[in-house]
Design a protein around this motif. Structure first.
Motif, mmCIF file in Angstrom:
data_model
loop_
_atom_site.group_PDB
_atom_site.id
_atom_site.type_symbol
_atom_site.label_atom_id
_atom_site.label_comp_id
_atom_site.label_asym_id
_atom_site.label_seq_id
_atom_site.Cartn_x
_atom_site.Cartn_y
_atom_site.Cartn_z
ATOM 1 N N SER A 34 27.303 12.746 -4.200
ATOM 2 C CA SER A 34 28.492 13.668 -3.325
ATOM 3 C C SER A 34 29.728 13.138 -3.730
ATOM 4 O O SER A 34 30.770 14.219 -3.742
ATOM 5 N N ALA A 35 29.935 12.029 -4.618
ATOM 6 C CA ALA A 35 31.375 11.885 -5.271
ATOM 7 C C ALA A 35 31.177 10.950 -6.427
ATOM 8 O O ALA A 35 30.188 10.094 -6.298
ATOM 9 N N ARG A 36 32.203 10.808 -7.249
ATOM 10 C CA ARG A 36 32.220 9.512 -8.090
ATOM 11 C C ARG A 36 33.754 9.001 -7.967
ATOM 12 O O ARG A 36 34.672 9.661 -8.019
ATOM 13 N N GLY A 37 33.396 7.712 -7.669
ATOM 14 C CA GLY A 37 34.701 7.027 -7.782
ATOM 15 C C GLY A 37 35.180 6.412 -8.900
ATOM 16 O O GLY A 37 34.804 6.482 -9.992
ATOM 17 N N ALA A 38 36.652 6.194 -8.747
ATOM 18 C CA ALA A 38 37.301 5.852 -10.104
ATOM 19 C C ALA A 38 36.773 4.510 -10.642
ATOM 20 O O ALA A 38 36.597 4.258 -11.838
ATOM 21 N N ASP A 39 36.266 3.653 -9.841
ATOM 22 C CA ASP A 39 35.722 2.286 -10.275
ATOM 23 C C ASP A 39 34.409 2.158 -10.645
ATOM 24 O O ASP A 39 33.642 1.120 -10.956
ATOM 25 N N GLY A 40 33.900 3.537 -11.048
ATOM 26 C CA GLY A 40 32.336 3.745 -11.653
ATOM 27 C C GLY A 40 31.246 3.838 -10.682
ATOM 28 O O GLY A 40 30.226 3.941 -11.099
ATOM 29 N N ALA A 67 28.743 7.797 -4.926
ATOM 30 C CA ALA A 67 28.389 8.087 -3.609
ATOM 31 C C ALA A 67 27.245 9.053 -3.655
ATOM 32 O O ALA A 67 27.195 10.080 -4.142
ATOM 33 N N VAL A 68 26.014 8.721 -3.107
ATOM 34 C CA VAL A 68 24.817 9.175 -3.031
ATOM 35 C C VAL A 68 24.335 9.711 -1.633
ATOM 36 O O VAL A 68 24.180 8.808 -0.816
ATOM 37 N N VAL A 89 24.689 7.732 3.430
ATOM 38 C CA VAL A 89 25.580 7.619 1.956
ATOM 39 C C VAL A 89 25.492 6.125 1.465
ATOM 40 O O VAL A 89 25.953 5.391 2.041
ATOM 41 N N LEU A 90 24.877 6.142 0.119
ATOM 42 C CA LEU A 90 24.841 4.806 -0.546
ATOM 43 C C LEU A 90 25.937 4.788 -1.692
ATOM 44 O O LEU A 90 26.222 5.721 -2.315
ATOM 45 N N PHE A 91 26.575 3.566 -1.914
ATOM 46 C CA PHE A 91 27.222 3.578 -2.963
ATOM 47 C C PHE A 91 26.569 2.834 -4.004
ATOM 48 O O PHE A 91 26.270 1.536 -3.902
ATOM 49 N N ALA A 92 26.229 3.486 -5.192
ATOM 50 C CA ALA A 92 25.302 3.005 -6.262
ATOM 51 C C ALA A 92 26.117 2.666 -7.417
ATOM 52 O O ALA A 92 27.019 3.505 -7.935
ATOM 53 N N PHE A 141 26.582 11.269 -14.296
ATOM 54 C CA PHE A 141 26.523 11.785 -13.050
ATOM 55 C C PHE A 141 27.559 12.618 -12.733
ATOM 56 O O PHE A 141 28.855 12.185 -12.896
ATOM 57 N N THR A 142 27.484 13.687 -11.846
ATOM 58 C CA THR A 142 28.228 14.790 -11.555
ATOM 59 C C THR A 142 28.035 15.164 -10.236
ATOM 60 O O THR A 142 26.806 15.062 -9.703
ATOM 61 N N PRO A 143 28.822 15.421 -9.317
ATOM 62 C CA PRO A 143 28.759 15.738 -7.776
ATOM 63 C C PRO A 143 27.786 16.863 -7.774
ATOM 64 O O PRO A 143 27.743 17.883 -8.727
ATOM 65 N N GLY A 144 26.932 16.715 -6.757
ATOM 66 C CA GLY A 144 25.758 17.824 -6.624
ATOM 67 C C GLY A 144 24.382 17.495 -7.489
ATOM 68 O O GLY A 144 23.492 18.245 -7.310
ATOM 69 N N GLN A 145 24.332 16.509 -8.318
ATOM 70 C CA GLN A 145 23.349 16.103 -9.209
ATOM 71 C C GLN A 145 22.332 15.418 -8.469
ATOM 72 O O GLN A 145 22.661 14.755 -7.488
#
Ligand SMILES: Nc1ncnc2c1ncn2[C@@H]1O[C@H](COP(=O)(O)OP(=O)(O)O)[C@@H](O)[C@H]1O
Ligand SMILES: [Mg+2]
Length: 370
Positions: free
Chosen positions: A254-260, A263-264, A273-276, A284-288
């Motif tokens: 759902s999103a990519r954080g700046a810290d690497g 969010a899935v 929603v898990l932060f992995a 990894f890109t949003p929607g993938q």
């Protein structure tokens, strides 16, 4: 890190018939540690050990002990096995049945022309080391499996090798004895400070015994590192699944954080929603579509009857309950996912057919391409 005892550089070994058992293998084995080669049967562990021992010659590559080149195919260097000062215990440790303990353990010294008195002293000292003091005169057939294993170990140690190679030495022992020998090898290594290269296909043995582990598959090195690192940050799905159990959840980025972090959103669990973290974050890109991997001990199981929806949890139904003693395992059916195997605490039993919530926690959630 300590200086290296064994250095393997770009070694390849093909057997007559064409099997490439080891492919372009490079390893640095630090001095004074237990270094373990682990991988499934046929991945090239024994071949690697035999290359180090000098029982096989590679097609290409260099092997050094400290700074000394033992093998350099391009330079036509090959130091014979009997002058490498390496002790080895094979998978089929075969001590000689027609000899006593003393004759078995003293045999390598006899071959080296050591005097009888000196042999007696060395044998006694080595038997003491492996917990078999005073058993010199016992005939080999009267030993238990564990005692035979100790004799094999003593025979490999009696001439004070620089390097001890152990090829699945406990595979013929029952589970209890295996646990005990594992601790004893660790204590023995601490006492002697010797470098040990240990081979096993058992991930628990590898994780518990080693200072460093090298994971192999199909003749190729997959990853090297400390046990905790490999368990928590496996470099690929093979290492992840070989060294322990994994819960895999399907989801969408759902999103990519700046810290690497990524969010899935977990499929079948709108609220979760898990932060992995990914080993290679660029992909990894949003929607993938992705898989999220979590170790079972990082998922909390909460009985669902009579409570509201907890935040960021995955709802499911218990299909089967397996009481394991120290914990209970539950097979949980979750919408849009494969059934998951989750651990529950002993004091909180959930019946089969019961509703549960699964709450992933901890820092070690990893994201992989689907
Ligand atoms: N002496 C041999 N001749 C031909 N093939 C061999 C020989 N020894 C091992 N192999 C093959 O090489 C591969 C690696 O074997 P090995 O090093 O014994 O693996 P591991 O110890 O990891 O089970 C396997 O495919 C095996 O069948
Ligand atoms: Mg083997």
């Amino acid at each position: 890190m300590a200086s290296s005892m064994v250095h393997v550089e770009h070694v390849t070994k093909t057997y007559p018939g064409g099997t490439q058992a080891v492919r372009d293998l490079s390893l640095e084995i630090p001095e004074g540690e237990i270094f373990t080669l682990v991988g499934p049967s046929g991945c090239g562990k024994t071949t690697t050990l035999r290359l180090i021992a000098g029982l096989e010659e590679p097609d290409a590559g260099v092997i050094s002990f400290r700074d000394r080149r033992i093998v350099d195919i391009a330079q036509r260097i090959f130091v014979r096995a009997n002058v490498r000062n390496v002790g080895m215990v094979f998978q089929s440790y075969a001590i000689w049945p027609h000899m006593t303990v003393e004759e078995n353990v003293g045999y390598p010294l006899k071959l080296r022309g050591v005097s009888r008195g000196r042999i007696r002293e060395q044998v006694a000292a080595t038997l003491q080391l492996v917990g078999m003091a005073g058993m010199e005169k016992r005939p080999a057939p009267l030993l238990s499996g564990g005692q035979q294993q100790r004799v094999a170990l003593a025979r490999a140690l009696v001439y004070e090798p620089d390097l001890l190679l152990l090829d699945e030495p406990f595979s013929n022992l029952d589970a209890k004895l295996r646990d005990q020998m594992r601790v004893e090898v660790k204590l023995l290594q601490h006492r002697l400070g010797i470098t040990v290269v240990f081979v096993t296909h058992d991930q628990v043995e590898a994780l518990s015994l080693s200072d460093h582990i090298a994971v192999m598959n199909l003749g190729e090195l997959q990853q090297v590192g400390k046990p905790e690192l490999l368990y928590q940050h496996p470099a690929n799905p093979f290492v992840r699944d070989f060294l322990g159990k994994t819960i895999l959840l399907r989801g969408l980025v759902s999103a990519r954080g700046a810290d690497g972090q990524v969010a899935v959103g977990v499929r079948g669990a709108d609220d979760c929603v898990l932060f992995a973290r990914g080993y290679d974050i660029r992909g990894f890109t949003p929607g993938q579509e992705v898989n999220v991997a979590i170790r079972p001990e990082d998922v909390e199981l909460v009985a669902g009857e009579g409570i509201g929806t907890p935040t960021s949890a995955i709802g499911g139904t218990v299909e089967a309950r397996l009481f394991m003693g120290e914990r209970t395992e539950y097979r949980v059916a979750v919408p849009d996912q494969e059934p998951l195997l989750v651990y529950g605490r002993r004091e909180q039993m959930v019946d089969e057919g019961g509703q549960v919530w699964l709450r992933p926690h901890g820092q070690n959630i990893a994201v992989w391409p689907a």
